[in-house]
Design an enzyme around this catalytic site. Sequence first.
Site, PDB file in Angstrom:
ATOM      1  N   ARG A   1       0.841  -1.218   0.000  1.00 56.29           N
ATOM      2  CA  ARG A   1       0.000   0.000   0.000  1.00 56.29           C
ATOM      3  C   ARG A   1       0.866   1.254   0.000  1.00 56.29           C
ATOM      4  O   ARG A   1       0.575   2.235   0.686  1.00 56.29           O
ATOM      5  CB  ARG A   1      -0.939   0.035   1.218  1.00 56.29           C
ATOM      6  CG  ARG A   1      -1.963  -1.074   1.270  1.00 56.29           C
ATOM      7  CD  ARG A   1      -2.960  -0.976   0.114  1.00 56.29           C
ATOM      8  NE  ARG A   1      -4.074  -1.909   0.291  1.00 56.29           N
ATOM      9  CZ  ARG A   1      -4.037  -3.197  -0.023  1.00 56.29           C
ATOM     10  NH1 ARG A   1      -2.944  -3.725  -0.555  1.00 56.29           N
ATOM     11  NH2 ARG A   1      -5.099  -3.958   0.157  1.00 56.29           N
TER      12      ARG A   1
ATOM     13  N   SER B   1     -10.344  -0.534   3.483  1.00 52.86           N
ATOM     14  CA  SER B   1      -9.529  -0.667   4.702  1.00 52.86           C
ATOM     15  C   SER B   1      -9.072   0.716   5.144  1.00 52.86           C
ATOM     16  O   SER B   1      -8.496   1.462   4.357  1.00 52.86           O
ATOM     17  CB  SER B   1      -8.293  -1.517   4.430  1.00 52.86           C
ATOM     18  OG  SER B   1      -8.660  -2.802   4.013  1.00 52.86           O
TER      19      SER B   1
ATOM     20  N   GLU C   1      -4.356   3.879   6.290  1.00 53.57           N
ATOM     21  CA  GLU C   1      -4.112   3.565   4.886  1.00 53.57           C
ATOM     22  C   GLU C   1      -4.742   4.653   4.008  1.00 53.57           C
ATOM     23  O   GLU C   1      -4.216   4.977   2.951  1.00 53.57           O
ATOM     24  CB  GLU C   1      -4.727   2.195   4.590  1.00 53.57           C
ATOM     25  CG  GLU C   1      -4.234   1.541   3.336  1.00 53.57           C
ATOM     26  CD  GLU C   1      -5.347   1.201   2.414  1.00 53.57           C
ATOM     27  OE1 GLU C   1      -5.720   2.074   1.605  1.00 53.57           O
ATOM     28  OE2 GLU C   1      -5.847   0.059   2.464  1.00 53.57           O
TER      29      GLU C   1
END
Length: 334
Positions: free
Chosen positions: A160, A234, A330
Amino acid sequence: MHVQQQISLKSYNTFGIDMPAAYFTEVTKPEDIEALATLQQPVHVLGGGSNILLSAPVHGTVVRNCLKGIAKTAENDTHIWLQVSAGEVWHELVMYVVANGWGGVENLALIPGTVGAAPIQNIGAYGVEVKDVLTEVSFYHLENKAFVTLPAEACRFGYRDSIFKNELRGKVFITAVTLMLTKKPVFNTSYGAIEQELQAMGVQELTVAAIAQAVMNIRSSKLPDPKVTGNAGSFFKNPTITTAQYEQLVTEHEGMPHFPAGEGMVKVPAAWLIEQCGWKGYRRGDAGVHNRQALVLVNYGGASGGEVWQLSGDIVASVQERFGITLEREVQVW
Ligand code: EPU
């Protein structure tokens, strides 16, 4: 380019947060790109708005990337290269690739957002990341006023993460990505519930379409549809800790799940940590933690960015206190 003033961004972010932008415009054709320098600065580039939390009014100009187009740039016996404009919808691209029987992105079906946003956080799901198929990212450098094409090796892709979230953060307007897809797909069904779902679907012969459908079934059973309940997927990354730290923790927290993450390191599911701290299904006003996936924060309608931010901070603090692990967000906070 038509520039609007004091526009609500509510319909432009999947969290459904109502926050104004001082100026707002859309880039729909390549000729618009060089005009970005003439806009009220700073420029904030928006794709599908599916990985942002709007925590404060946005100063400067929000520019929605609406560049469209898919072009085959090369082909041989085994592979095909597609150059895809940044404003294309990621899932629609996946469906196009799957319909052609090409392999490489079927595990990434139903990920919200645009093609241009995909390399920024190196989107990933079910054992595949976009870096596995991406060969180049093309962008306009807003400070240098130059068009650049970066090969994948220079994009510093990580979990990520990429150069676009770090050194180049806020400095580029991504125009296109090039993907290398395979004509002889190698199926990746080992992750999580894919095999089980394929069986439940009664699939006899593996195809990219069957895998994409299995992924879509799993995702829609666990993740909230942003059209119904605001969310940005997420909210946190899965933290990586040392094997030694894990071995210590598991003596106190029996059954703590973990996945290998390279030499001497393991990844722990943030969802598990959050659930253990009692947050799963929690609701405060209109901000909450999804009841089927604790890693997803939701907006039941009227939550402000500040309320979601506050809730996320309380989650970070409780996971820190209980496990000594620092969760990292995130989503990009604006
Ligand atoms: N788990 C819980 N409680 C929950 C949910 C999960 O304890 O409420 C535990 C279980 O042990 C489960 C493990 O967490 O085995 C992993 O859960 P899951 O397979 O649902 O995936 P994840 O690690 O929570 C990651 C990605 C998702 C991606 C899935 C599938 C990150 C930050 N998230 O989630 O990506 O779809 O794997 O590959 O890495 C996104 O980035 O927005 C996203 C949705």
